[in-house]
Motif scaffolding. Sequence first.
Motif, PDB file in Angstrom:
ATOM      1  N   ILE A  29       0.866  -1.182   0.000  1.00 23.91           N
ATOM      2  CA  ILE A  29       0.000   0.000   0.000  1.00 23.91           C
ATOM      3  C   ILE A  29       0.901   1.230   0.000  1.00 23.91           C
ATOM      4  CG2 ILE A  29      -1.989  -1.114   1.093  1.00 23.91           C
ATOM      5  CD1 ILE A  29      -1.232   0.282   3.699  1.00 23.91           C
ATOM      6  N   ASN A  30       0.429   2.277  -0.648  1.00 23.26           N
ATOM      7  CA  ASN A  30       1.193   3.530  -0.709  1.00 23.26           C
ATOM      8  C   ASN A  30       0.741   4.528   0.339  1.00 23.26           C
ATOM      9  OD1 ASN A  30       2.756   2.766  -3.000  1.00 23.26           O
ATOM     10  ND2 ASN A  30       0.976   3.136  -4.266  1.00 23.26           N
ATOM     11  N   SER A  31      -0.493   4.367   0.814  1.00 25.16           N
ATOM     12  CA  SER A  31      -1.014   5.253   1.845  1.00 25.16           C
ATOM     13  C   SER A  31      -2.058   4.497   2.655  1.00 25.16           C
ATOM     14  CB  SER A  31      -1.624   6.516   1.243  1.00 25.16           C
ATOM     15  OG  SER A  31      -2.851   6.211   0.619  1.00 25.16           O
ATOM     16  N   LEU A  32      -2.311   4.984   3.858  1.00 25.54           N
ATOM     17  CA  LEU A  32      -3.288   4.331   4.720  1.00 25.54           C
ATOM     18  C   LEU A  32      -4.677   4.328   4.098  1.00 25.54           C
ATOM     19  CD1 LEU A  32      -2.125   5.707   8.170  1.00 25.54           C
ATOM     20  CD2 LEU A  32      -1.940   3.343   7.357  1.00 25.54           C
ATOM     21  N   SER A  33      -4.997   5.343   3.323  1.00 23.07           N
ATOM     22  CA  SER A  33      -6.327   5.437   2.727  1.00 23.07           C
ATOM     23  C   SER A  33      -6.622   4.270   1.781  1.00 23.07           C
ATOM     24  CB  SER A  33      -6.501   6.762   1.999  1.00 23.07           C
ATOM     25  OG  SER A  33      -5.576   6.862   0.932  1.00 23.07           O
ATOM     26  N   GLU A  34      -5.590   3.582   1.313  1.00 22.16           N
ATOM     27  CA  GLU A  34      -5.790   2.420   0.453  1.00 22.16           C
ATOM     28  C   GLU A  34      -6.317   1.216   1.232  1.00 22.16           C
ATOM     29  OE1 GLU A  34      -2.443   1.339  -1.984  1.00 22.16           O
ATOM     30  OE2 GLU A  34      -1.880   3.449  -2.215  1.00 22.16           O
ATOM     31  N   LEU A  35      -6.124   1.213   2.528  1.00 24.85           N
ATOM     32  CA  LEU A  35      -6.562   0.097   3.355  1.00 24.85           C
ATOM     33  C   LEU A  35      -7.975   0.373   3.843  1.00 24.85           C
ATOM     34  CD1 LEU A  35      -5.464  -2.571   4.395  1.00 24.85           C
ATOM     35  CD2 LEU A  35      -4.633  -1.378   6.406  1.00 24.85           C
ATOM     36  N   GLN A  36      -8.922  -0.350   3.309  1.00 23.72           N
ATOM     37  CA  GLN A  36     -10.328  -0.122   3.596  1.00 23.72           C
ATOM     38  C   GLN A  36     -10.907  -1.228   4.472  1.00 23.72           C
ATOM     39  OE1 GLN A  36     -12.052   2.669   2.505  1.00 23.72           O
ATOM     40  NE2 GLN A  36     -10.049   3.356   1.787  1.00 23.72           N
ATOM     41  N   PHE A  37     -11.976  -0.891   5.164  1.00 24.67           N
ATOM     42  CA  PHE A  37     -12.705  -1.827   6.008  1.00 24.67           C
ATOM     43  C   PHE A  37     -13.097  -3.086   5.224  1.00 24.67           C
ATOM     44  CE2 PHE A  37     -17.076  -3.162   7.139  1.00 24.67           C
ATOM     45  CZ  PHE A  37     -16.793  -3.787   8.337  1.00 24.67           C
ATOM     46  N   SER A  38     -13.575  -2.907   4.008  1.00 26.73           N
ATOM     47  CA  SER A  38     -14.036  -4.035   3.194  1.00 26.73           C
ATOM     48  C   SER A  38     -12.902  -5.018   2.914  1.00 26.73           C
ATOM     49  CB  SER A  38     -14.658  -3.550   1.887  1.00 26.73           C
ATOM     50  OG  SER A  38     -13.734  -2.773   1.161  1.00 26.73           O
ATOM     51  N   GLU A  39     -11.681  -4.512   2.691  1.00 28.36           N
ATOM     52  CA  GLU A  39     -10.540  -5.401   2.445  1.00 28.36           C
ATOM     53  C   GLU A  39     -10.228  -6.221   3.689  1.00 28.36           C
ATOM     54  OE1 GLU A  39      -5.887  -5.447   0.978  1.00 28.36           O
ATOM     55  OE2 GLU A  39      -6.844  -3.518   1.364  1.00 28.36           O
ATOM     56  N   LEU A  40     -10.294  -5.588   4.858  1.00 29.47           N
ATOM     57  CA  LEU A  40     -10.043  -6.319   6.098  1.00 29.47           C
ATOM     58  C   LEU A  40     -11.059  -7.444   6.275  1.00 29.47           C
ATOM     59  CD1 LEU A  40      -9.242  -3.390   8.560  1.00 29.47           C
ATOM     60  CD2 LEU A  40      -7.644  -4.803   7.264  1.00 29.47           C
ATOM     61  N   GLU A  41     -12.304  -7.152   5.951  1.00 26.66           N
ATOM     62  CA  GLU A  41     -13.348  -8.174   6.063  1.00 26.66           C
ATOM     63  C   GLU A  41     -13.115  -9.293   5.058  1.00 26.66           C
ATOM     64  OE1 GLU A  41     -15.709  -8.231   8.591  1.00 26.66           O
ATOM     65  OE2 GLU A  41     -14.359  -6.635   9.231  1.00 26.66           O
ATOM     66  N   ASN A  42     -12.755  -8.956   3.821  1.00 29.11           N
ATOM     67  CA  ASN A  42     -12.490  -9.971   2.793  1.00 29.11           C
ATOM     68  C   ASN A  42     -11.318 -10.870   3.164  1.00 29.11           C
ATOM     69  OD1 ASN A  42     -14.592  -9.017   1.217  1.00 29.11           O
ATOM     70  ND2 ASN A  42     -13.266  -7.751  -0.070  1.00 29.11           N
ATOM     71  N   LEU A  43     -10.344 -10.317   3.870  1.00 26.84           N
ATOM     72  CA  LEU A  43      -9.161 -11.089   4.282  1.00 26.84           C
ATOM     73  C   LEU A  43      -9.366 -11.812   5.610  1.00 26.84           C
ATOM     74  CD1 LEU A  43      -6.413  -8.461   3.370  1.00 26.84           C
ATOM     75  CD2 LEU A  43      -6.917 -10.596   2.139  1.00 26.84           C
ATOM     76  N   ASN A  44     -10.555 -11.648   6.217  1.00 27.51           N
ATOM     77  CA  ASN A  44     -10.871 -12.260   7.512  1.00 27.51           C
ATOM     78  C   ASN A  44      -9.909 -11.783   8.601  1.00 27.51           C
ATOM     79  OD1 ASN A  44     -12.432 -13.856   9.229  1.00 27.51           O
ATOM     80  ND2 ASN A  44     -11.113 -15.642   8.927  1.00 27.51           N
ATOM     81  N   VAL A  45      -9.604 -10.487   8.580  1.00 27.17           N
ATOM     82  CA  VAL A  45      -8.692  -9.890   9.549  1.00 27.17           C
ATOM     83  C   VAL A  45      -9.447  -9.569  10.831  1.00 27.17           C
ATOM     84  CG1 VAL A  45      -7.237  -7.874  10.041  1.00 27.17           C
ATOM     85  CG2 VAL A  45      -7.138  -8.969   7.789  1.00 27.17           C
ATOM     86  N   ALA A  46      -8.947 -10.084  11.944  1.00 21.94           N
ATOM     87  CA  ALA A  46      -9.545  -9.809  13.255  1.00 21.94           C
ATOM     88  C   ALA A  46      -8.908  -8.577  13.883  1.00 21.94           C
ATOM     89  CB  ALA A  46      -9.384 -11.010  14.176  1.00 21.94           C
ATOM     90  N   VAL A  47      -7.580  -8.406  13.668  1.00 24.73           N
ATOM     91  CA  VAL A  47      -6.864  -7.284  14.265  1.00 24.73           C
ATOM     92  C   VAL A  47      -5.905  -6.685  13.239  1.00 24.73           C
ATOM     93  CG1 VAL A  47      -5.378  -6.503  16.160  1.00 24.73           C
ATOM     94  CG2 VAL A  47      -6.963  -8.404  16.539  1.00 24.73           C
ATOM     95  N   LEU A  48      -5.979  -5.376  13.086  1.00 26.80           N
ATOM     96  CA  LEU A  48      -5.076  -4.613  12.228  1.00 26.80           C
ATOM     97  C   LEU A  48      -3.938  -4.112  13.109  1.00 26.80           C
ATOM     98  CD1 LEU A  48      -4.352  -3.146   9.585  1.00 26.80           C
ATOM     99  CD2 LEU A  48      -5.886  -1.295  10.326  1.00 26.80           C
ATOM    100  N   VAL A  49      -2.708  -4.474  12.763  1.00 29.23           N
ATOM    101  CA  VAL A  49      -1.530  -4.095  13.538  1.00 29.23           C
ATOM    102  C   VAL A  49      -0.730  -3.085  12.716  1.00 29.23           C
ATOM    103  CG1 VAL A  49       0.538  -4.925  14.724  1.00 29.23           C
ATOM    104  CG2 VAL A  49      -1.484  -6.412  14.555  1.00 29.23           C
ATOM    105  N   LEU A  50      -0.446  -1.928  13.315  1.00 27.65           N
ATOM    106  CA  LEU A  50       0.236  -0.859  12.603  1.00 27.65           C
ATOM    107  C   LEU A  50       1.586  -0.542  13.236  1.00 27.65           C
ATOM    108  CD1 LEU A  50      -2.879   1.471  12.435  1.00 27.65           C
ATOM    109  CD2 LEU A  50      -1.952   0.141  10.531  1.00 27.65           C
ATOM    110  N   ASP A  51       2.573  -0.326  12.397  1.00 22.63           N
ATOM    111  CA  ASP A  51       3.840   0.222  12.852  1.00 22.63           C
ATOM    112  C   ASP A  51       3.617   1.722  13.056  1.00 22.63           C
ATOM    113  OD1 ASP A  51       6.590   0.477  13.407  1.00 22.63           O
ATOM    114  OD2 ASP A  51       7.070   0.849  11.305  1.00 22.63           O
TER     115      ASP A  51
END
Length: 192
Positions: A29-51
Amino acid sequence: MIRFFYALSQGWQNRKALHRYITQKNLQINSLSELQFSELENLNVAVLVLDFDGVLAPHNASEPTATAHAWLKKMSMNIGEQRIAILSNKPKPLRKAYFQKHFPGIQWVESVAKKPYPDGLIEVAYSRGVATSRLLIVDDRLLTGILASCLAPCQARYFSQPICQYTRRPIKELFFSILRVTERAVFRWLGR
């Protein structure tokens, strides 16, 4: 020094996986705005971990940029603060205080073993009661957060356009820029 040699040896063993993060656009990803809620759901992500450094703010900043703050607020409203964690190798008190004030539900991970050791990611998964495969880490360094994701194992996105502020800290930002360029060049060559 031990962590440096650990990163090199594990980087060598995981060179093909690291190569994918610099050659496959869907893992970047080039920016945080590229990471959307829908993508997290599609990937079955329970927790988003950020540096923190490079992803939410320039190096050594005390708080996220205004853009990162706004994105965190929006993402928190969509998925809930309890589904976001910060995993930084520099857990400074001012940073933690900022999150306690503005995002008290976001988990701040202070693992004794810094990235690339996967301990912080394992701690997040354990504390949330999920498998590491349900974590998604966003990091701007191949030999720290992305390598930790390979070792945990969990999902990851390589933050390919890190936040830098050369005017405030030119030497530190230049140092990390050189590290990133070197990592990409090495794993582009090694991972073939």
